[in-house]
Write a protein that holds these residues in place. Structure first.
Motif, short mmCIF file in Angstrom:
data_model
loop_
_atom_site.label_atom_id
_atom_site.label_comp_id
_atom_site.label_asym_id
_atom_site.label_seq_id
_atom_site.Cartn_x
_atom_site.Cartn_y
_atom_site.Cartn_z
N ILE A 136 -12.98 -63.23 11.77
CA ILE A 136 -13.33 -62.29 10.69
C ILE A 136 -12.77 -60.91 11.01
O ILE A 136 -12.13 -60.26 10.17
CB ILE A 136 -14.85 -62.23 10.48
CG1 ILE A 136 -15.35 -63.51 9.80
CG2 ILE A 136 -15.24 -61.01 9.64
CD1 ILE A 136 -16.86 -63.60 9.72
N PHE A 137 -12.97 -60.46 12.25
CA PHE A 137 -12.50 -59.13 12.60
C PHE A 137 -11.00 -59.09 12.87
O PHE A 137 -10.37 -58.06 12.68
CB PHE A 137 -13.31 -58.59 13.79
CG PHE A 137 -14.62 -58.01 13.34
CD1 PHE A 137 -14.72 -56.69 12.95
CD2 PHE A 137 -15.74 -58.80 13.25
CE1 PHE A 137 -15.91 -56.17 12.50
CE2 PHE A 137 -16.94 -58.30 12.80
CZ PHE A 137 -17.03 -56.97 12.42
N PHE A 138 -10.43 -60.22 13.27
CA PHE A 138 -8.97 -60.28 13.33
C PHE A 138 -8.40 -60.08 11.93
O PHE A 138 -7.43 -59.33 11.74
CB PHE A 138 -8.51 -61.62 13.91
CG PHE A 138 -7.03 -61.70 14.18
CD1 PHE A 138 -6.57 -61.67 15.48
CD2 PHE A 138 -6.09 -61.79 13.15
CE1 PHE A 138 -5.20 -61.73 15.75
CE2 PHE A 138 -4.74 -61.83 13.40
CZ PHE A 138 -4.29 -61.80 14.70
N ALA A 139 -8.98 -60.77 10.95
CA ALA A 139 -8.50 -60.64 9.57
C ALA A 139 -8.67 -59.22 9.06
O ALA A 139 -7.80 -58.68 8.36
CB ALA A 139 -9.25 -61.62 8.67
N LEU A 140 -9.78 -58.60 9.42
CA LEU A 140 -10.01 -57.22 8.99
C LEU A 140 -8.97 -56.28 9.58
O LEU A 140 -8.37 -55.45 8.88
CB LEU A 140 -11.42 -56.79 9.40
CG LEU A 140 -11.81 -55.34 9.12
CD1 LEU A 140 -11.62 -54.99 7.66
CD2 LEU A 140 -13.26 -55.11 9.54
#
Length: 559
Positions: A136-140
Protein backbone atom coordinates in the motif's frame (compact mmCIF):
# COMPACT_ATOMS: atom_id res chain seq x y z
CA UNK A 1 28.09 -27.72 21.40
CA UNK A 2 26.29 -30.39 23.35
CA UNK A 3 22.80 -31.76 22.87
CA UNK A 4 20.79 -34.24 24.86
CA UNK A 5 22.95 -37.18 26.04
CA UNK A 6 21.40 -39.71 23.68
CA UNK A 7 22.17 -37.60 20.60
CA UNK A 8 25.30 -38.09 18.50
CA UNK A 9 26.02 -36.21 15.31
CA UNK A 10 25.84 -38.58 12.33
CA UNK A 11 28.87 -38.88 10.09
CA UNK A 12 26.89 -39.52 6.92
CA UNK A 13 26.93 -36.80 4.27
CA UNK A 14 23.51 -37.85 3.00
CA UNK A 15 20.68 -35.36 3.52
CA UNK A 16 17.89 -36.90 5.62
CA UNK A 17 14.47 -37.21 4.06
CA UNK A 18 11.59 -35.00 5.03
CA UNK A 19 13.02 -31.50 4.69
CA UNK A 20 13.46 -29.30 1.69
CA UNK A 21 16.34 -26.93 2.35
CA UNK A 22 16.88 -23.89 0.19
CA UNK A 23 19.11 -24.44 -2.79
CA UNK A 24 21.16 -22.35 -5.18
CA UNK A 25 20.40 -18.65 -5.09
CA UNK A 26 17.73 -19.20 -2.47
CA UNK A 27 20.36 -20.47 -0.07
CA UNK A 28 22.55 -17.46 -0.78
CA UNK A 29 19.61 -15.11 -0.16
CA UNK A 30 18.88 -16.82 3.12
CA UNK A 31 22.43 -16.30 4.36
CA UNK A 32 22.43 -12.70 3.09
CA UNK A 33 19.09 -11.54 4.46
CA UNK A 34 18.16 -14.16 7.07
CA UNK A 35 14.67 -13.89 5.64
CA UNK A 36 12.92 -16.34 7.95
CA UNK A 37 15.27 -16.64 10.86
CA UNK A 38 17.41 -15.19 13.59
CA UNK A 39 20.13 -12.80 12.35
CA UNK A 40 23.45 -14.26 13.60
CA UNK A 41 26.15 -12.33 15.43
CA UNK A 42 28.72 -13.20 12.76
CA UNK A 43 26.72 -11.15 10.22
CA UNK A 44 25.91 -8.18 12.48
CA UNK A 45 29.10 -6.15 12.01
CA UNK A 46 27.59 -2.66 11.90
CA UNK A 47 27.78 -0.19 14.79
CA UNK A 48 24.53 0.82 16.55
CA UNK A 49 24.58 4.24 14.88
CA UNK A 50 25.03 2.82 11.37
CA UNK A 51 22.05 0.51 11.92
CA UNK A 52 20.01 3.44 13.29
CA UNK A 53 20.89 5.67 10.32
CA UNK A 54 19.93 2.91 7.90
CA UNK A 55 16.63 2.34 9.70
CA UNK A 56 15.78 6.04 9.79
CA UNK A 57 16.59 6.32 6.09
CA UNK A 58 13.62 4.04 5.51
CA UNK A 59 11.19 6.69 6.77
CA UNK A 60 12.10 9.22 4.10
CA UNK A 61 8.73 8.65 2.47
CA UNK A 62 6.67 11.58 1.17
CA UNK A 63 3.36 10.03 2.24
CA UNK A 64 3.54 11.89 5.54
CA UNK A 65 3.24 15.19 3.69
CA UNK A 66 0.13 13.93 1.87
CA UNK A 67 -1.39 12.46 5.02
CA UNK A 68 -0.86 15.64 7.02
CA UNK A 69 -2.13 17.80 4.16
CA UNK A 70 -5.27 15.71 3.72
CA UNK A 71 -6.13 15.88 7.42
CA UNK A 72 -5.35 19.59 7.67
CA UNK A 73 -7.36 20.61 4.60
CA UNK A 74 -10.35 18.57 5.78
CA UNK A 75 -10.39 19.32 9.52
CA UNK A 76 -8.24 22.42 9.99
CA UNK A 77 -4.79 22.98 11.43
CA UNK A 78 -5.80 22.68 15.10
CA UNK A 79 -7.50 19.30 14.65
CA UNK A 80 -4.70 18.07 12.38
CA UNK A 81 -1.93 18.90 14.84
CA UNK A 82 -3.88 17.32 17.71
CA UNK A 83 -4.53 14.18 15.63
CA UNK A 84 -0.87 13.94 14.67
CA UNK A 85 0.15 14.29 18.34
CA UNK A 86 -2.30 11.64 19.58
CA UNK A 87 -1.20 9.15 16.93
CA UNK A 88 2.48 9.83 17.62
CA UNK A 89 2.10 9.06 21.33
CA UNK A 90 0.30 5.77 20.63
CA UNK A 91 2.86 4.75 18.00
CA UNK A 92 5.80 5.54 20.27
CA UNK A 93 4.43 3.64 23.28
CA UNK A 94 3.52 0.54 21.29
CA UNK A 95 6.67 0.61 19.18
CA UNK A 96 9.14 0.67 22.06
CA UNK A 97 8.77 -2.97 23.25
CA UNK A 98 8.80 -4.26 19.68
CA UNK A 99 11.96 -2.34 18.82
CA UNK A 100 13.66 -3.58 21.99
CA UNK A 101 12.80 -7.21 21.29
CA UNK A 102 13.91 -7.00 17.67
CA UNK A 103 17.26 -5.40 18.58
CA UNK A 104 17.90 -7.50 21.70
CA UNK A 105 17.03 -10.90 20.23
CA UNK A 106 17.82 -10.15 16.54
CA UNK A 107 14.54 -11.30 15.03
CA UNK A 108 11.98 -9.52 12.87
CA UNK A 109 8.44 -8.59 13.87
CA UNK A 110 6.89 -11.74 12.45
CA UNK A 111 9.14 -13.93 14.61
CA UNK A 112 8.36 -11.72 17.62
CA UNK A 113 4.64 -12.04 16.89
CA UNK A 114 4.81 -15.85 16.78
CA UNK A 115 5.96 -16.07 20.39
CA UNK A 116 3.93 -13.10 21.63
CA UNK A 117 0.46 -14.55 21.60
CA UNK A 118 -0.14 -15.80 18.04
CA UNK A 119 1.59 -19.16 17.63
CA UNK A 120 3.55 -20.62 14.73
CA UNK A 121 0.74 -20.46 12.15
CA UNK A 122 -1.40 -17.84 13.86
CA UNK A 123 1.05 -15.08 12.97
CA UNK A 124 0.46 -15.74 9.26
CA UNK A 125 -2.54 -13.42 9.71
CA UNK A 126 -0.35 -10.55 10.79
CA UNK A 127 2.34 -11.31 8.20
CA UNK A 128 -0.27 -10.76 5.49
CA UNK A 129 -1.35 -7.51 7.14
CA UNK A 130 2.24 -6.29 7.26
CA UNK A 131 2.87 -7.33 3.66
CA UNK A 132 -0.26 -5.36 2.69
CA UNK A 133 1.15 -2.34 4.52
CA UNK A 134 4.32 -2.48 2.44
CA UNK A 135 2.63 -2.61 -0.95
CA UNK A 136 0.00 0.00 0.00
CA UNK A 137 2.74 2.44 0.94
CA UNK A 138 4.91 1.40 -1.98
CA UNK A 139 1.99 2.31 -4.24
CA UNK A 140 1.52 5.60 -2.44
CA UNK A 141 5.19 6.55 -2.78
CA UNK A 142 5.27 5.36 -6.37
CA UNK A 143 2.26 7.57 -7.14
CA UNK A 144 4.05 10.56 -5.63
CA UNK A 145 7.16 9.85 -7.71
CA UNK A 146 5.05 9.51 -10.85
CA UNK A 147 3.53 12.93 -10.12
CA UNK A 148 7.06 14.34 -9.90
CA UNK A 149 8.14 12.69 -13.16
CA UNK A 150 5.05 14.04 -14.89
CA UNK A 151 5.74 17.59 -13.70
CA UNK A 152 9.48 17.45 -14.36
CA UNK A 153 9.66 15.44 -17.59
CA UNK A 154 6.11 15.30 -18.91
CA UNK A 155 5.90 11.52 -18.53
CA UNK A 156 2.37 10.08 -18.40
CA UNK A 157 1.41 8.74 -14.98
CA UNK A 158 1.16 5.12 -16.13
CA UNK A 159 4.78 5.22 -17.30
CA UNK A 160 5.87 6.94 -14.09
CA UNK A 161 4.22 4.17 -12.10
CA UNK A 162 6.15 1.52 -14.05
CA UNK A 163 9.48 3.36 -13.68
CA UNK A 164 9.04 3.89 -9.94
CA UNK A 165 8.29 0.17 -9.56
CA UNK A 166 11.09 -1.26 -11.67
CA UNK A 167 13.91 1.00 -10.51
CA UNK A 168 14.02 -0.44 -6.98
CA UNK A 169 14.46 -4.06 -8.03
CA UNK A 170 18.27 -3.96 -8.47
CA UNK A 171 18.65 -2.22 -5.11
CA UNK A 172 16.58 -4.79 -3.19
CA UNK A 173 18.37 -7.87 -4.54
CA UNK A 174 21.36 -7.56 -2.21
CA UNK A 175 19.53 -6.92 1.06
CA UNK A 176 20.96 -5.21 4.14
CA UNK A 177 24.48 -4.59 2.81
CA UNK A 178 23.29 -2.58 -0.18
CA UNK A 179 20.52 -0.84 1.74
CA UNK A 180 22.95 0.37 4.40
CA UNK A 181 25.13 2.15 1.83
CA UNK A 182 22.13 3.65 0.05
CA UNK A 183 20.48 5.04 3.19
CA UNK A 184 23.65 6.43 4.78
CA UNK A 185 24.79 8.34 1.68
CA UNK A 186 21.42 9.80 0.66
CA UNK A 187 20.12 10.90 4.07
CA UNK A 188 22.02 14.26 4.34
CA UNK A 189 20.84 15.40 0.89
CA UNK A 190 17.27 14.39 1.68
CA UNK A 191 17.25 16.27 5.00
CA UNK A 192 18.64 19.44 3.41
CA UNK A 193 16.06 19.47 0.60
CA UNK A 194 13.19 18.74 3.00
CA UNK A 195 13.95 21.14 5.86
CA UNK A 196 15.59 24.02 3.93
CA UNK A 197 12.43 25.42 2.26
CA UNK A 198 10.43 25.29 5.49
CA UNK A 199 13.06 27.23 7.46
CA UNK A 200 13.36 29.78 4.68
CA UNK A 201 9.62 30.45 4.53
CA UNK A 202 9.34 30.85 8.31
CA UNK A 203 12.35 33.17 8.46
CA UNK A 204 11.44 35.41 5.52
CA UNK A 205 7.63 35.45 5.80
CA UNK A 206 6.41 35.02 9.41
CA UNK A 207 2.86 35.67 8.22
CA UNK A 208 2.76 32.17 6.73
CA UNK A 209 2.88 30.74 10.26
CA UNK A 210 -0.20 32.74 11.32
CA UNK A 211 -2.09 31.69 8.18
CA UNK A 212 -1.15 28.09 8.85
CA UNK A 213 -2.27 28.12 12.49
CA UNK A 214 -5.55 29.89 11.70
CA UNK A 215 -6.63 27.63 8.82
CA UNK A 216 -10.11 26.21 9.72
CA UNK A 217 -10.32 23.39 7.16
CA UNK A 218 -13.09 22.66 4.69
CA UNK A 219 -15.48 21.69 7.51
CA UNK A 220 -14.81 24.86 9.51
CA UNK A 221 -15.14 25.06 13.27
CA UNK A 222 -12.65 24.61 16.10
CA UNK A 223 -10.95 21.61 17.62
CA UNK A 224 -13.34 18.72 18.37
CA UNK A 225 -12.88 15.12 19.42
CA UNK A 226 -14.51 13.57 16.34
CA UNK A 227 -12.24 15.42 13.90
CA UNK A 228 -9.15 14.68 15.98
CA UNK A 229 -9.94 10.96 16.15
CA UNK A 230 -10.76 10.73 12.46
CA UNK A 231 -7.43 12.35 11.67
CA UNK A 232 -5.61 10.18 14.21
CA UNK A 233 -7.10 7.08 12.60
CA UNK A 234 -5.46 7.99 9.30
CA UNK A 235 -2.12 8.72 10.99
CA UNK A 236 -2.30 5.46 12.93
CA UNK A 237 -2.26 3.52 9.67
CA UNK A 238 1.50 4.13 9.95
CA UNK A 239 1.70 2.17 13.21
CA UNK A 240 2.89 -0.87 11.23
CA UNK A 241 5.98 1.11 10.17
CA UNK A 242 7.64 -0.30 13.30
CA UNK A 243 7.80 -3.60 11.39
CA UNK A 244 10.10 -2.06 8.80
CA UNK A 245 12.18 -0.44 11.54
CA UNK A 246 12.60 -3.84 13.23
CA UNK A 247 13.70 -5.35 9.91
CA UNK A 248 16.79 -3.15 10.31
CA UNK A 249 17.08 -3.20 14.12
CA UNK A 250 17.41 -6.99 14.12
CA UNK A 251 20.95 -6.40 12.78
CA UNK A 252 22.01 -4.50 15.93
CA UNK A 253 25.24 -5.72 17.56
CA UNK A 254 25.05 -7.44 20.96
CA UNK A 255 24.27 -5.13 23.87
CA UNK A 256 27.26 -4.94 26.23
CA UNK A 257 28.47 -2.76 29.08
CA UNK A 258 30.76 -0.95 26.64
CA UNK A 259 28.15 0.00 24.03
CA UNK A 260 25.14 0.26 26.34
CA UNK A 261 24.55 3.98 25.83
CA UNK A 262 24.93 3.99 22.04
CA UNK A 263 22.90 0.76 21.81
CA UNK A 264 19.92 2.23 23.67
CA UNK A 265 20.18 5.53 21.79
CA UNK A 266 20.08 3.72 18.46
CA UNK A 267 17.16 1.48 19.48
CA UNK A 268 15.01 4.37 20.75
CA UNK A 269 15.92 6.69 17.90
CA UNK A 270 15.42 4.21 15.07
CA UNK A 271 12.67 2.21 16.77
CA UNK A 272 9.75 4.17 18.24
CA UNK A 273 11.65 7.41 17.65
CA UNK A 274 10.90 7.25 13.92
CA UNK A 275 7.48 8.72 14.71
CA UNK A 276 9.02 12.00 15.91
CA UNK A 277 10.31 12.71 12.41
CA UNK A 278 7.14 11.24 10.93
CA UNK A 279 4.91 13.58 12.96
CA UNK A 280 7.10 16.54 12.02
CA UNK A 281 6.73 15.69 8.33
CA UNK A 282 2.96 15.45 8.69
CA UNK A 283 2.87 18.89 10.32
CA UNK A 284 5.07 20.26 7.53
CA UNK A 285 2.61 18.72 5.06
CA UNK A 286 -0.22 20.75 6.63
CA UNK A 287 1.92 23.90 6.53
CA UNK A 288 2.91 23.51 2.87
CA UNK A 289 -0.62 22.56 1.80
CA UNK A 290 -2.02 25.73 3.37
CA UNK A 291 0.83 27.74 1.80
CA UNK A 292 0.17 26.55 -1.77
CA UNK A 293 -3.62 26.14 -1.47
CA UNK A 294 -4.58 29.41 -3.11
CA UNK A 295 -2.30 28.74 -6.09
CA UNK A 296 -2.88 25.06 -6.91
CA UNK A 297 -6.28 24.24 -5.38
CA UNK A 298 -7.28 21.75 -2.70
CA UNK A 299 -6.83 18.65 -4.85
CA UNK A 300 -3.23 19.39 -5.86
CA UNK A 301 -2.26 20.83 -2.47
CA UNK A 302 -2.01 17.29 -1.06
CA UNK A 303 0.61 16.33 -3.69
CA UNK A 304 4.14 16.68 -2.25
CA UNK A 305 5.58 17.66 -5.62
CA UNK A 306 3.23 20.68 -5.70
CA UNK A 307 3.98 21.54 -2.09
CA UNK A 308 7.73 21.64 -2.62
CA UNK A 309 7.67 23.41 -5.98
CA UNK A 310 5.67 26.13 -4.23
CA UNK A 311 8.19 26.30 -1.39
CA UNK A 312 11.26 26.21 -3.62
CA UNK A 313 9.78 28.93 -5.85
CA UNK A 314 9.94 31.37 -2.93
CA UNK A 315 13.67 30.94 -2.38
CA UNK A 316 15.48 30.28 -5.68
CA UNK A 317 15.48 30.94 -9.43
CA UNK A 318 12.59 29.43 -11.37
CA UNK A 319 14.87 27.21 -13.46
CA UNK A 320 15.98 25.37 -10.29
CA UNK A 321 12.54 24.88 -8.74
CA UNK A 322 11.21 21.86 -10.61
CA UNK A 323 14.57 19.98 -10.82
CA UNK A 324 15.11 20.28 -7.05
CA UNK A 325 11.54 19.28 -6.24
CA UNK A 326 11.78 16.27 -8.54
CA UNK A 327 15.17 15.32 -7.04
CA UNK A 328 13.65 15.41 -3.53
CA UNK A 329 10.71 13.26 -4.56
CA UNK A 330 12.89 10.72 -6.40
CA UNK A 331 15.42 10.40 -3.56
CA UNK A 332 12.63 10.00 -1.01
CA UNK A 333 10.81 7.43 -3.11
CA UNK A 334 13.92 5.33 -3.65
CA UNK A 335 14.89 5.45 0.05
CA UNK A 336 11.50 4.25 1.28
CA UNK A 337 10.46 1.93 -1.52
CA UNK A 338 13.58 -0.21 -1.33
CA UNK A 339 12.54 -0.72 2.30
CA UNK A 340 8.92 -1.42 1.35
CA UNK A 341 9.96 -3.94 -1.28
CA UNK A 342 12.52 -5.56 1.06
CA UNK A 343 10.25 -5.82 4.12
CA UNK A 344 7.27 -6.92 2.05
CA UNK A 345 9.29 -9.73 0.51
CA UNK A 346 10.28 -10.94 3.99
CA UNK A 347 6.65 -10.96 5.15
CA UNK A 348 5.31 -12.79 2.10
CA UNK A 349 8.17 -15.33 2.20
CA UNK A 350 7.52 -16.01 5.87
CA UNK A 351 3.84 -16.71 5.27
CA UNK A 352 4.31 -18.79 2.13
CA UNK A 353 7.06 -20.96 3.58
CA UNK A 354 5.14 -21.79 6.75
CA UNK A 355 1.90 -22.62 4.94
CA UNK A 356 3.38 -24.57 2.00
CA UNK A 357 6.62 -25.76 3.64
CA UNK A 358 8.48 -24.67 0.52
CA UNK A 359 11.03 -21.88 0.21
CA UNK A 360 11.05 -20.40 -3.31
CA UNK A 361 13.51 -17.58 -2.50
CA UNK A 362 12.88 -14.00 -1.44
CA UNK A 363 13.10 -12.47 -4.92
CA UNK A 364 9.90 -14.22 -6.00
CA UNK A 365 8.03 -12.20 -3.42
CA UNK A 366 9.87 -8.97 -4.18
CA UNK A 367 8.33 -9.20 -7.65
CA UNK A 368 4.91 -10.26 -6.30
CA UNK A 369 4.85 -7.33 -3.86
CA UNK A 370 5.79 -4.91 -6.62
CA UNK A 371 3.03 -6.31 -8.84
CA UNK A 372 0.41 -5.65 -6.14
CA UNK A 373 1.72 -2.12 -5.69
CA UNK A 374 1.66 -1.41 -9.44
CA UNK A 375 -1.97 -2.54 -9.66
CA UNK A 376 -2.90 -0.12 -6.86
CA UNK A 377 -1.07 2.72 -8.59
CA UNK A 378 -2.79 2.09 -11.89
CA UNK A 379 -6.11 2.11 -9.98
CA UNK A 380 -5.29 5.69 -8.87
CA UNK A 381 -5.18 4.90 -5.15
CA UNK A 382 -3.85 8.40 -4.45
CA UNK A 383 -7.31 9.83 -5.06
CA UNK A 384 -8.87 7.80 -2.24
CA UNK A 385 -5.83 7.67 0.04
CA UNK A 386 -7.46 8.63 3.36
CA UNK A 387 -10.21 6.04 2.94
CA UNK A 388 -7.71 3.21 2.40
CA UNK A 389 -5.51 4.28 5.31
CA UNK A 390 -8.46 4.83 7.68
CA UNK A 391 -9.70 1.28 7.04
CA UNK A 392 -6.25 -0.30 7.16
CA UNK A 393 -5.34 1.39 10.44
CA UNK A 394 -7.91 -0.68 12.35
CA UNK A 395 -6.15 -3.95 11.50
CA UNK A 396 -2.68 -2.51 12.05
CA UNK A 397 -3.56 -1.02 15.44
CA UNK A 398 -5.15 -4.27 16.64
CA UNK A 399 -2.02 -6.25 15.69
CA UNK A 400 0.63 -3.93 17.09
CA UNK A 401 -1.25 -3.22 20.34
CA UNK A 402 -1.82 -6.96 20.87
CA UNK A 403 1.87 -7.82 20.50
CA UNK A 404 3.05 -4.82 22.55
CA UNK A 405 0.58 -5.65 25.33
CA UNK A 406 1.69 -9.27 25.36
CA UNK A 407 5.30 -8.19 25.83
CA UNK A 408 4.67 -5.53 28.47
CA UNK A 409 1.80 -7.09 30.43
CA UNK A 410 1.81 -10.83 29.80
CA UNK A 411 5.59 -11.30 29.79
CA UNK A 412 6.79 -8.81 32.39
CA UNK A 413 3.80 -8.13 34.66
CA UNK A 414 1.69 -11.30 34.65
CA UNK A 415 4.63 -13.56 33.69
CA UNK A 416 2.28 -15.86 31.78
CA UNK A 417 4.21 -15.49 28.53
CA UNK A 418 7.88 -16.59 28.33
CA UNK A 419 10.17 -13.54 28.30
CA UNK A 420 12.65 -14.90 25.76
CA UNK A 421 10.87 -14.90 22.37
CA UNK A 422 10.38 -18.25 20.66
CA UNK A 423 9.83 -18.72 16.92
CA UNK A 424 10.95 -22.24 15.97
CA UNK A 425 8.56 -24.86 14.64
CA UNK A 426 7.94 -27.55 17.20
CA UNK A 427 8.49 -25.19 20.12
CA UNK A 428 5.24 -23.28 19.54
CA UNK A 429 1.62 -24.32 19.24
CA UNK A 430 0.13 -23.86 15.78
CA UNK A 431 -2.28 -21.22 17.09
CA UNK A 432 -2.27 -19.36 20.40
CA UNK A 433 -5.77 -18.07 21.22
CA UNK A 434 -4.35 -15.21 23.31
CA UNK A 435 -3.22 -13.07 20.41
CA UNK A 436 -5.44 -14.50 17.68
CA UNK A 437 -8.69 -13.91 19.59
CA UNK A 438 -7.65 -10.48 20.85
CA UNK A 439 -6.54 -9.37 17.38
CA UNK A 440 -9.56 -10.81 15.55
CA UNK A 441 -12.13 -9.24 17.86
CA UNK A 442 -10.32 -5.90 18.09
CA UNK A 443 -9.91 -5.54 14.32
CA UNK A 444 -13.37 -6.91 13.51
CA UNK A 445 -15.27 -4.64 15.90
CA UNK A 446 -13.24 -1.56 14.98
CA UNK A 447 -13.82 -2.18 11.26
CA UNK A 448 -17.56 -2.49 11.97
CA UNK A 449 -17.39 0.89 13.70
CA UNK A 450 -15.45 2.37 10.81
CA UNK A 451 -18.17 1.35 8.33
CA UNK A 452 -20.91 2.91 10.52
CA UNK A 453 -22.33 -0.49 11.59
CA UNK A 454 -22.96 0.87 15.10
CA UNK A 455 -24.03 4.35 14.07
CA UNK A 456 -22.48 7.51 12.69
CA UNK A 457 -21.65 8.93 16.11
CA UNK A 458 -19.25 6.07 16.94
CA UNK A 459 -17.53 5.91 13.55
CA UNK A 460 -14.65 8.28 14.44
CA UNK A 461 -13.80 6.12 17.45
CA UNK A 462 -12.86 2.99 15.48
CA UNK A 463 -9.07 3.37 16.03
CA UNK A 464 -9.65 3.93 19.75
CA UNK A 465 -11.80 0.81 19.86
CA UNK A 466 -9.11 -1.25 18.10
CA UNK A 467 -6.47 -0.18 20.63
CA UNK A 468 -8.63 -0.53 23.76
CA UNK A 469 -10.12 -3.90 22.84
CA UNK A 470 -6.70 -5.35 21.98
CA UNK A 471 -5.18 -3.94 25.17
CA UNK A 472 -7.92 -5.45 27.38
CA UNK A 473 -8.40 -8.80 25.64
CA UNK A 474 -4.72 -9.75 25.36
CA UNK A 475 -4.08 -10.12 29.12
CA UNK A 476 -7.64 -11.36 29.68
CA UNK A 477 -7.07 -14.25 27.25
CA UNK A 478 -3.70 -15.04 28.83
CA UNK A 479 -5.30 -15.25 32.25
CA UNK A 480 -8.21 -17.32 30.91
CA UNK A 481 -5.90 -19.84 29.21
CA UNK A 482 -3.33 -19.64 32.06
CA UNK A 483 -0.59 -19.15 29.49
CA UNK A 484 -0.85 -22.77 28.38
CA UNK A 485 -0.68 -22.13 24.62
CA UNK A 486 2.55 -20.14 24.41
CA UNK A 487 5.01 -23.06 24.41
CA UNK A 488 4.41 -26.53 23.02
CA UNK A 489 7.51 -27.66 24.89
CA UNK A 490 9.94 -25.87 27.21
CA UNK A 491 13.22 -27.41 25.97
CA UNK A 492 14.63 -27.61 22.45
CA UNK A 493 16.71 -30.69 23.24
CA UNK A 494 20.05 -28.83 23.27
CA UNK A 495 21.99 -28.56 26.52
CA UNK A 496 23.91 -25.35 25.92
CA UNK A 497 22.14 -22.11 26.90
CA UNK A 498 20.26 -20.01 24.38
CA UNK A 499 21.67 -16.73 25.76
CA UNK A 500 25.20 -15.76 26.79
CA UNK A 501 26.27 -14.20 30.10
CA UNK A 502 25.19 -10.71 28.92
CA UNK A 503 21.72 -11.92 27.95
CA UNK A 504 22.48 -11.79 24.22
CA UNK A 505 21.74 -14.71 21.86
CA UNK A 506 24.62 -17.17 22.02
CA UNK A 507 27.03 -17.17 19.02
CA UNK A 508 27.97 -20.85 19.42
CA UNK A 509 27.90 -22.67 16.07
CA UNK A 510 26.65 -26.10 15.06
CA UNK A 511 25.97 -27.70 11.70
CA UNK A 512 22.41 -28.37 10.56
CA UNK A 513 22.37 -32.00 9.42
CA UNK A 514 19.80 -31.27 6.70
CA UNK A 515 21.36 -28.37 4.76
CA UNK A 516 24.93 -28.93 6.05
CA UNK A 517 25.47 -25.28 6.94
CA UNK A 518 26.53 -23.85 10.29
CA UNK A 519 24.12 -21.73 12.33
CA UNK A 520 24.22 -20.06 15.72
CA UNK A 521 22.59 -21.56 18.77
CA UNK A 522 19.21 -19.67 18.73
CA UNK A 523 18.53 -20.86 15.18
CA UNK A 524 18.75 -24.58 15.99
CA UNK A 525 16.77 -27.31 17.71
CA UNK A 526 17.39 -31.01 18.26
CA UNK A 527 16.05 -33.34 15.59
CA UNK A 528 13.31 -35.75 16.62
CA UNK A 529 14.47 -38.73 14.53
CA UNK A 530 18.20 -38.14 14.16
CA UNK A 531 20.97 -37.63 16.67
CA UNK A 532 21.74 -34.12 15.44
CA UNK A 533 20.42 -30.58 15.25
CA UNK A 534 18.29 -28.85 12.60
CA UNK A 535 18.11 -25.17 11.65
CA UNK A 536 14.85 -23.25 11.83
CA UNK A 537 14.39 -22.95 8.06
CA UNK A 538 14.85 -26.68 7.50
CA UNK A 539 12.27 -27.24 10.23
CA UNK A 540 9.91 -24.87 8.42
CA UNK A 541 10.33 -26.76 5.12
CA UNK A 542 10.03 -30.23 6.69
CA UNK A 543 6.96 -31.49 4.82
CA UNK A 544 6.70 -34.79 6.74
CA UNK A 545 7.45 -33.38 10.18
CA UNK A 546 10.14 -36.03 10.69
CA UNK A 547 12.57 -33.59 12.31
CA UNK A 548 10.06 -31.65 14.42
CA UNK A 549 10.21 -32.30 18.15
CA UNK A 550 6.98 -33.68 19.66
CA UNK A 551 4.93 -31.81 22.20
CA UNK A 552 5.93 -32.24 25.84
CA UNK A 553 3.91 -34.98 27.58
CA UNK A 554 0.79 -33.47 29.08
CA UNK A 555 1.67 -30.07 27.60
CA UNK A 556 4.21 -27.64 29.06
CA UNK A 557 3.54 -25.71 32.19
CA UNK A 558 3.37 -21.93 31.73
CA UNK A 559 6.46 -20.01 32.79
Amino acid sequence: MSVEPQLTVPDSGRRPAGAEPPAGTAADETLEDYTLRFAPRSYRRWTPMVVATTALGGIAYMADFSIGAGIGLAHGTGNALAAIGVAAVVIFLTGFPLAYYGARYNIDLDLITRGSGFGYYGSVLTSVIFASFTFIFFALEGSIMAQGLKLGFGLPLWLGYAISTCMVIPLVVYGMKALTKLQVWTTPVWLLLMVGPLLYLIATDPGTVHTFLAYPGSHGGGVDAASVLLGAGVCLSLIAQIGEQVDYLRFMPPKTAQNRRSWWTAVVMAGPGWVVLGALKQAIGVFLAVYVLSRVGAHSATEPIRQFTGAFAAMMPSWLVVPLAVALVVISQIKINVTNAYSGSLAWTNSFTRVTKRYPGRMVFVLANLAFALILMEADMFSFLNGILGFYSNCAIAWIVTVATDIIVNKYLLKLSPQAPEFRRGMLYAVNPVGVVAFTLASGLSIALYFHALGDALQPYSPVAAAVIAFVLTPAMAILTKGRFYLRRTTDGIDTPLLDADGNPSPELSECHVCRQEFERPDLAACHQHAAVVCSLCLSTDRTGAHVLPAAPGGPRPR
